[in-house]
Design an enzyme around this catalytic site. Structure first.
Site, PDB file in Angstrom:
ATOM      1  N   ARG A 184       0.833  -1.217   0.000  1.00  0.00           N
ATOM      2  CA  ARG A 184       0.000   0.000   0.000  1.00  0.00           C
ATOM      3  C   ARG A 184       0.865   1.264   0.000  1.00  0.00           C
ATOM      4  O   ARG A 184       0.506   2.273   0.609  1.00  0.00           O
ATOM      5  CB  ARG A 184      -0.964   0.014   1.205  1.00  0.00           C
ATOM      6  CG  ARG A 184      -1.890  -1.167   1.263  1.00  0.00           C
ATOM      7  CD  ARG A 184      -2.887  -1.216   0.102  1.00  0.00           C
ATOM      8  NE  ARG A 184      -3.633  -2.453   0.145  1.00  0.00           N
ATOM      9  CZ  ARG A 184      -3.303  -3.549  -0.569  1.00  0.00           C
ATOM     10  NH1 ARG A 184      -2.262  -3.531  -1.400  1.00  0.00           N
ATOM     11  NH2 ARG A 184      -4.003  -4.653  -0.472  1.00  0.00           N
ATOM     12  N   SER A 234     -10.986  -1.477   3.922  1.00  0.00           N
ATOM     13  CA  SER A 234     -10.258  -1.861   5.138  1.00  0.00           C
ATOM     14  C   SER A 234      -9.679  -0.603   5.772  1.00  0.00           C
ATOM     15  O   SER A 234      -8.920   0.119   5.132  1.00  0.00           O
ATOM     16  CB  SER A 234      -9.102  -2.794   4.797  1.00  0.00           C
ATOM     17  OG  SER A 234      -9.601  -3.969   4.241  1.00  0.00           O
ATOM     18  N   GLU A 304      -5.039   2.457   7.163  1.00  0.00           N
ATOM     19  CA  GLU A 304      -4.765   2.383   5.714  1.00  0.00           C
ATOM     20  C   GLU A 304      -5.484   3.543   5.024  1.00  0.00           C
ATOM     21  O   GLU A 304      -4.970   4.110   4.062  1.00  0.00           O
ATOM     22  CB  GLU A 304      -5.260   1.046   5.154  1.00  0.00           C
ATOM     23  CG  GLU A 304      -5.116   0.953   3.648  1.00  0.00           C
ATOM     24  CD  GLU A 304      -5.421  -0.437   3.099  1.00  0.00           C
ATOM     25  OE1 GLU A 304      -5.065  -1.440   3.754  1.00  0.00           O
ATOM     26  OE2 GLU A 304      -6.021  -0.508   2.015  1.00  0.00           O
TER      27      GLU A 304
HETATM   28  C1  LIG Z   1     -15.756  -1.323  -0.339  1.00  0.00           C
HETATM   29  C2  LIG Z   1     -14.300  -1.048  -0.544  1.00  0.00           C
HETATM   30  C3  LIG Z   1     -13.420  -2.092  -0.825  1.00  0.00           C
HETATM   31  C4  LIG Z   1     -12.065  -1.828  -1.011  1.00  0.00           C
HETATM   32  N1  LIG Z   1     -11.233  -2.870  -1.282  1.00  0.00           N
HETATM   33  C5  LIG Z   1      -9.922  -2.640  -1.496  1.00  0.00           C
HETATM   34  C6  LIG Z   1      -9.040  -3.711  -1.821  1.00  0.00           C
HETATM   35  O1  LIG Z   1      -9.439  -4.871  -1.944  1.00  0.00           O
HETATM   36  N2  LIG Z   1      -7.728  -3.417  -2.012  1.00  0.00           N
HETATM   37  C7  LIG Z   1      -7.236  -2.148  -1.911  1.00  0.00           C
HETATM   38  O2  LIG Z   1      -6.024  -1.930  -2.111  1.00  0.00           O
HETATM   39  N3  LIG Z   1      -8.049  -1.116  -1.594  1.00  0.00           N
HETATM   40  C8  LIG Z   1      -9.371  -1.318  -1.393  1.00  0.00           C
HETATM   41  N4  LIG Z   1     -10.196  -0.270  -1.087  1.00  0.00           N
HETATM   42  C9  LIG Z   1      -9.628   1.075  -0.894  1.00  0.00           C
HETATM   43  C10 LIG Z   1      -9.565   1.970  -2.162  1.00  0.00           C
HETATM   44  O3  LIG Z   1     -10.530   1.561  -3.123  1.00  0.00           O
HETATM   45  C11 LIG Z   1      -8.175   1.942  -2.792  1.00  0.00           C
HETATM   46  O4  LIG Z   1      -7.199   2.433  -1.894  1.00  0.00           O
HETATM   47  C12 LIG Z   1      -8.114   2.805  -4.070  1.00  0.00           C
HETATM   48  O5  LIG Z   1      -6.904   2.582  -4.706  1.00  0.00           O
HETATM   49  C13 LIG Z   1      -8.234   4.309  -3.800  1.00  0.00           C
HETATM   50  O6  LIG Z   1      -8.436   4.956  -5.044  1.00  0.00           O
HETATM   51  P1  LIG Z   1      -9.279   6.308  -5.126  1.00  0.00           P
HETATM   52  O7  LIG Z   1      -9.296   6.742  -6.542  1.00  0.00           O
HETATM   53  O8  LIG Z   1     -10.604   6.142  -4.484  1.00  0.00           O
HETATM   54  O9  LIG Z   1      -8.354   7.274  -4.282  1.00  0.00           O
HETATM   55  P2  LIG Z   1      -8.809   8.416  -3.238  1.00  0.00           P
HETATM   56  O10 LIG Z   1      -9.472   7.758  -2.070  1.00  0.00           O
HETATM   57  O11 LIG Z   1      -9.566   9.476  -3.941  1.00  0.00           O
HETATM   58  O12 LIG Z   1      -7.398   8.944  -2.821  1.00  0.00           O
HETATM   59  C14 LIG Z   1      -6.485   8.132  -2.121  1.00  0.00           C
HETATM   60  C15 LIG Z   1      -5.123   8.831  -2.139  1.00  0.00           C
HETATM   61  O13 LIG Z   1      -4.640   8.826  -3.474  1.00  0.00           O
HETATM   62  C16 LIG Z   1      -4.300  10.155  -3.867  1.00  0.00           C
HETATM   63  N5  LIG Z   1      -4.546  10.265  -5.317  1.00  0.00           N
HETATM   64  C17 LIG Z   1      -5.665   9.907  -5.991  1.00  0.00           C
HETATM   65  N6  LIG Z   1      -5.503  10.152  -7.305  1.00  0.00           N
HETATM   66  C18 LIG Z   1      -4.270  10.701  -7.448  1.00  0.00           C
HETATM   67  C19 LIG Z   1      -3.526  11.191  -8.560  1.00  0.00           C
HETATM   68  N7  LIG Z   1      -4.026  11.178  -9.802  1.00  0.00           N
HETATM   69  N8  LIG Z   1      -2.276  11.681  -8.336  1.00  0.00           N
HETATM   70  C20 LIG Z   1      -1.762  11.717  -7.077  1.00  0.00           C
HETATM   71  N9  LIG Z   1      -2.423  11.280  -5.988  1.00  0.00           N
HETATM   72  C21 LIG Z   1      -3.663  10.780  -6.171  1.00  0.00           C
HETATM   73  C22 LIG Z   1      -5.212  11.054  -3.056  1.00  0.00           C
HETATM   74  O14 LIG Z   1      -4.662  12.374  -2.945  1.00  0.00           O
HETATM   75  C23 LIG Z   1      -5.224  10.311  -1.726  1.00  0.00           C
HETATM   76  O15 LIG Z   1      -4.106  10.655  -0.966  1.00  0.00           O
HETATM   77  C24 LIG Z   1     -11.560  -0.498  -0.913  1.00  0.00           C
HETATM   78  C25 LIG Z   1     -12.459   0.555  -0.641  1.00  0.00           C
HETATM   79  C26 LIG Z   1     -13.809   0.295  -0.474  1.00  0.00           C
HETATM   80  C27 LIG Z   1     -14.740   1.454  -0.228  1.00  0.00           C
END
Ligand SMILES: Cc1cc2nc3c(=O)[nH]c(=O)nc-3n(C[C@H](O)[C@H](O)[C@H](O)COP(=O)(O)OP(=O)(O)OC[C@H]3O[C@@H](n4cnc5c(N)ncnc54)[C@H](O)[C@@H]3O)c2cc1C
Length: 313
Positions: A184, A234, A304
Site C-alpha cells: 500500500r 479496510s 490504511e
Molecule cells: C468497499 C471497498 C473495498 C475496497 N477494497 C480494497 C481492496 O481490496 N484493495 C485495496 O487496495 N483497496 C481497497 N479499497 C480502498 C480503495 O478503493 C483503494 O485504496 C483505491 O486505490 C483508492 O483509489 P481512489 O481513486 O478512491 O483514491 P482516493 O481515495 O480518492 O485517494 C487516495 C489517495 O490517493 C491520492 N490520489 C488519488 N488520485 C491521485 C492522482 N491522480 N495523483 C496523485 N495522488 C492521487 C489522493 O490524494 C489520496 O491521498 C476499498 C475501498 C472500499 C470502499
C-alpha cells in the site's frame, strides 16, 4: 475567501466552463458519504487544466488536494479549506498489443472490464476495488494476491513545482522501478507527484476465462465485505502475522458503534456509515478499536485510509 476572487481573475475560462466550482459538498464524492464542503472543487478535463490549476495554487501558496474516487478517505465534517482537484473527468483508455494505457480518472472496474474485453489478463484482482487508476497507483492497491505493481509498466506524472510546471516539458515519465512500490505504498505518497496516466502490461487470455475469474472474485468480495454499505474499505493495514478483522472480532468489537459509525457486522476490518455518520464518530471508533486491540493483543493498528484535515494521517 480571498483566494476565490484571485482564482476567478486568474482562471476565468475554467470557471466559465464549470471546471471550477465553489463550496461543493465532498460527501457526494467519496465512498464513506461523509465530509463537509471543499472551498474550491475542480474537475479538469486535460493535463493543461491540471497544470493551470496547480500553477495557481503553488504560486498563491494555496493548499490543494488530488481526489480520485474518494474510496480510501475520511474527509472532515467541516470539509477542506483547499482546492480539491478531482480526476473524475480525466478519462481515456487505449490498447496497444498487450499494453493498456489508462488516464488517472478511469475507474479500476472500467479498466479491468476493458482488459477483459480485449482478452488481456492481469487486472482481474482490481475489478471490485472501487478506486480510480490514480488512487490505485498512489496506494499500490491490491486484492486476492494481485497488486498494481505486478502489472504496471510505466506512468506519466507531474512534479508540482513552478519550475517544473513552467518548463515547457512538465510531464515526467516513470518506469516501473521508479514507483518504489511496497505494501500500500508508492513514490506518489512521498514525492507529492501528481499521477496523470499509467500503462499496464498484460497477458493474452480467453475473455471467457478472464470473466470467470472476475466473477469469482466479485462473488467472494460480496460474500465477505459490506459492499452495500458506505465505507472506505479496510480501515487498517494488515499487521504482520495477524488478520485485522480477527483481532477486532476477538476483542468483541463486531458491530461496535458510536453514533452512526460502526464496525461492520460482516467484516470487522471495515467501519461502515449506517446512515448519517460523521467523521468525528468514525475517528472515535478508529481510536477505540486501536486502543482495545493494543491493550488486548499488544498489536498497533496503523490506518490504511487517509484521514484528512486536522487529524491528517
Ligand atoms: C468497499 C471497498 C473495498 C475496497 N477494497 C480494497 C481492496 O481490496 N484493495 C485495496 O487496495 N483497496 C481497497 N479499497 C480502498 C480503495 O478503493 C483503494 O485504496 C483505491 O486505490 C483508492 O483509489 P481512489 O481513486 O478512491 O483514491 P482516493 O481515495 O480518492 O485517494 C487516495 C489517495 O490517493 C491520492 N490520489 C488519488 N488520485 C491521485 C492522482 N491522480 N495523483 C496523485 N495522488 C492521487 C489522493 O490524494 C489520496 O491521498 C476499498 C475501498 C472500499 C470502499
Amino acid at each position: 475567501m480571498d483566494y476565490k476572487r484571485a482564482l476567478q481573475a486568474a482562471l476565468p475560462d475554467l470557471l466559465e466552463a464549470g471546471i471550477i466550482k465553489f463550496d461543493v459538498p465532498l460527501k457526494d464524492y467519496c465512498s464513506f458519504k461523509i465530509g463537509g464542503p471543499a472551498d474550491v472543487f475542480c474537475t479538469p478535463v486535460s493535463n493543461a487544466n491540471i497544470i493551470a490549476i496547480l500553477q495557481f495554487c503553488i504560486s498563491e501558496n494555496i493548499p490543494y488536494f488530488i481526489l480520485g474516487k474518494g474510496s480510501n478517505l475520511l474527509i472532515p465534517d467541516n470539509g477542506l479549506r483547499s482546492v480539491v482537484i478531482s480526476t473524475q473527468n480525466m478519462q481515456k483508455l487505449t490498447r496497444d498489443k498487450d499494453y493498456i494505457s489508462a488516464f488517472c480518472g478511469v475507474s479500476l472496474s472500467e479498466l479491468s472490464e476493458y482488459a477483459q474485453q480485449m482478452g488481456l489478463s492481469g487486472l482481474e484482482f482490481a475489478h471490485g476495488i472501487p478506486g480510480s487508476v490514480g488512487g490505485a497507483v498512489y496506494m499500490n492497491a491490491g486484492a486476492y494476491g494481485g497488486e498494481i505493481k505486478d502489472v504496471l509498466y510505466c506512468s506519466k506524472c507531474l512534479v508540482p513545482t513552478i519550475d517544473s510546471l513552467t518548463s515547457g516539458n512538465p510531464v515526467l515519465h516513470l518506469k516501473a522501478a521508479d514507483h518504489h512500490f511496497g505494501y500500500r505504498k508508492s513514490v506518489f505518497q512521498q514525492g507529492k507527484l501528481i499521477h496523470l496516466s499509467s500503462v499496464f502490461h498484460l497477458v493474452p487470455k480467453e475473455p471467457e476465462e478472464i470473466l470467470a475469474s472476475m466473477d469469482e472474485l466479485k462473488e467472494q468480495r460480496w460474500e465477505k465485505q459490506p459492499m452495500d454499505m458506505p465505507s472506505a474499505g479496510s480501515v487498517f493495514k494488515r499487521p504482520e502475522g495477524h488478520f485485522t478483522g480477527k483481532l477486532v472480532d476477538d476483542c468483541g468489537l463486531r458491530g461496535f458503534r458510536i453514533g452512526d459509525a460502526a464496525v461492520s457486522d460482516k467484516h470487522c476490518g471495515f467501519i461502515v456509515n449506517l446512515g448519517s455518520a460523521t467523521a468525528a464518530e468514525v475517528l472515535q471508533v478508529i481510536r477505540h478499536v486501536q486502543q482495545t486491540v493494543k491493550t488486548r493483543f499488544g498489536v498497533s493498528l496503523e490506518t490504511e485510509i487517509r484521514i484528512l484535515g486536522d487529524h491528517e494521517a
